[in-house]
Write an enzyme that holds these catalytic residues in place. Structure first.
Site, PDB file in Angstrom:
ATOM      1  N   ASP A 155       0.819  -1.214   0.000  1.00 25.17           N
ATOM      2  CA  ASP A 155       0.000   0.000   0.000  1.00 25.17           C
ATOM      3  C   ASP A 155       0.857   1.271   0.000  1.00 25.17           C
ATOM      4  O   ASP A 155       2.056   1.235   0.280  1.00 25.17           O
ATOM      5  CB  ASP A 155      -0.905   0.024   1.236  1.00 25.17           C
ATOM      6  CG  ASP A 155      -2.201  -0.750   1.015  1.00 25.17           C
ATOM      7  OD1 ASP A 155      -2.435  -1.208  -0.112  1.00 25.17           O
ATOM      8  OD2 ASP A 155      -2.970  -0.894   1.979  1.00 25.17           O
ATOM      9  N   LYS A 157      -3.396   3.709  -2.693  1.00 25.89           N
ATOM     10  CA  LYS A 157      -4.615   4.462  -2.965  1.00 25.89           C
ATOM     11  C   LYS A 157      -4.425   5.892  -2.466  1.00 25.89           C
ATOM     12  O   LYS A 157      -4.146   6.105  -1.300  1.00 25.89           O
ATOM     13  CB  LYS A 157      -5.803   3.825  -2.243  1.00 25.89           C
ATOM     14  CG  LYS A 157      -6.181   2.476  -2.763  1.00 25.89           C
ATOM     15  CD  LYS A 157      -7.478   2.067  -2.129  1.00 25.89           C
ATOM     16  CE  LYS A 157      -7.369   0.660  -1.621  1.00 25.89           C
ATOM     17  NZ  LYS A 157      -8.475   0.296  -0.785  1.00 25.89           N
ATOM     18  N   MET A 203      -7.534   9.642   9.987  1.00 22.32           N
ATOM     19  CA  MET A 203      -7.894  10.374   8.757  1.00 22.32           C
ATOM     20  C   MET A 203      -8.847  11.527   9.070  1.00 22.32           C
ATOM     21  O   MET A 203      -9.840  11.750   8.371  1.00 22.32           O
ATOM     22  CB  MET A 203      -8.533   9.407   7.735  1.00 22.32           C
ATOM     23  CG  MET A 203      -7.602   8.260   7.354  1.00 22.32           C
ATOM     24  SD  MET A 203      -8.431   6.845   6.592  1.00 22.32           S
ATOM     25  CE  MET A 203      -9.158   6.027   8.024  1.00 22.32           C
TER      26      MET A 203
END
Length: 324
Positions: free
Chosen positions: A35, A57, A168
């Site tokens: 990732d 991503k 986040m």
């Protein structure tokens, strides 16, 4: 004969937060699907024959959509090989591992999950903030600011003698602050925001519920960042142990014409530096060409350490590497 997929938590930031089991699997893997938030220096642990597949991503710009990643796991898992799905932090904490496991279960492909050090643990520990404290917090809640429609969090109850870690959370800080204040959480409750936790580029700022938006805007804090809300933040006193390491804040690019040993990288990270390493020249491991381009597009290193002195006349800075 089918292979096996191992979901390995890479830990958050500092490459030494990888578990011993994770290290062993990376050294054995035939293919590593990694990732964006995985520190790519961990790929230096891979054997020479291993393949690398980037599945990073970006917000609103996914390199491989989740359904494509699921299909990739099926294709690789069906072959007689050891597949490592390397995820940042802990795979089971906001790592979407549940969706990927369900895919493998439907196909009858064997898997294991190896937990990692999640961002809440890394960010708090490397900022001198205990998540629990006899005087301040008897519970910890891990939450994401990206909530489903209609979903609410009991901020009032969870911050009373408790700590909330918001993953986040920077993009949604306005709505988070609004909900905290609407639930009568004290505007003076301490808040910490930690960007790039446990790396030499880590930044930790402290504020309150009332001032958190202004603090994030003033310091230009961006994701990946973790927000900690709770009295435990008051335990942080100025710079802490990590920020006092001799090379903390130094962004160092190691360069060599030989294969770079993982232990060499750790010499610098153990002193607090933010480190990346590149092998150059005709004898280089070409599997890393794409890895390097991707990482150096996202991160800038202003100090170059020439492990091979001959390189001083060829590469002056990071831009020279990208150009060549």
């Amino acid at each position: 004969m089918m292979g096996k997929v191992y979901f390995v938590g890479a830990g958050s930031g500092d490459p030494e937060l990888l578990t011993l089991k994770g290290k062993r699997l990376l050294e054995s893997a035939d293919v590593i699907i990694y990732d964006r938030l995985v520190h790519p220096v961990l790929l230096y642990l891979a054997k020479e024959a291993a393949r690398f597949i980037y599945s990073g991503k970006y917000p609103k710009n996914h390199v491989l959509k989740q359904k494509n990643i699921n299909q990739l796991l099926i294709e690789e898992g069906r072959q007689n090989q050891l597949v490592v799905r390397l995820k940042g932090g802990d795979p089971g904490i906001f790592g979407r591992v549940g969706e990927e496991i369900a895919t493998l279960q439907r196909e009858g492909i064997n898997y294991e999950i190896i937990p990692g050090v999640t961002a809440a643990s890394a960010a708090s520990s490397y900022s001198g903030i205990p998540l629990t404290h006899r005087d301040h917090s008897s519970k910890v809640t891990l939450a994401t600011a990206h909530r489903q429609a209609g979903e609410t969090i009991d901020f009032k109850g969870l911050t009373e003698n408790g700590t909330i870690c918001l993953y986040m959370g920077v993009e949604r800080v306005e709505s988070t602050q609004q909900k905290l204040l609407e639930q009568d959480v004290s505007p003076h409750l301490p808040v910490a925001i930690i960007e790039w936790a446990s790396l030499g580029r880590q930044r930790t700022i402290t504020a309150t519920v009332q001032t958190m938006i202004d603090a994030i805007e003033e310091q230009h804090i961006q994701n990946p960042a973790l927000i900690i809300v709770g009295e435990v933040v008051s335990c942080r006193k100025d710079e802490d142990w990590f920020e006092q390491l001799p090379l903390f804040g130094h962004k160092m690019l190691l360069m060599d014409t030989k294969t770079i040993d993982f232990e060499t990288i750790l010499i610098y990270t153990q002193q607090g530096a933010d480190v990346y390493a590149i092998q150059v020249g005709e004898e280089r491991d070409k599997r890393f060409d794409e890895v390097h381009k991707q990482y150096l597009r996202d991160h800038y290193f202003d100090e170059v350490v020439y492990l091979d002195p001959k390189l001083t006349t060829v590469y002056k800075n990071q831009r020279d590497i990208l150009d060549k």
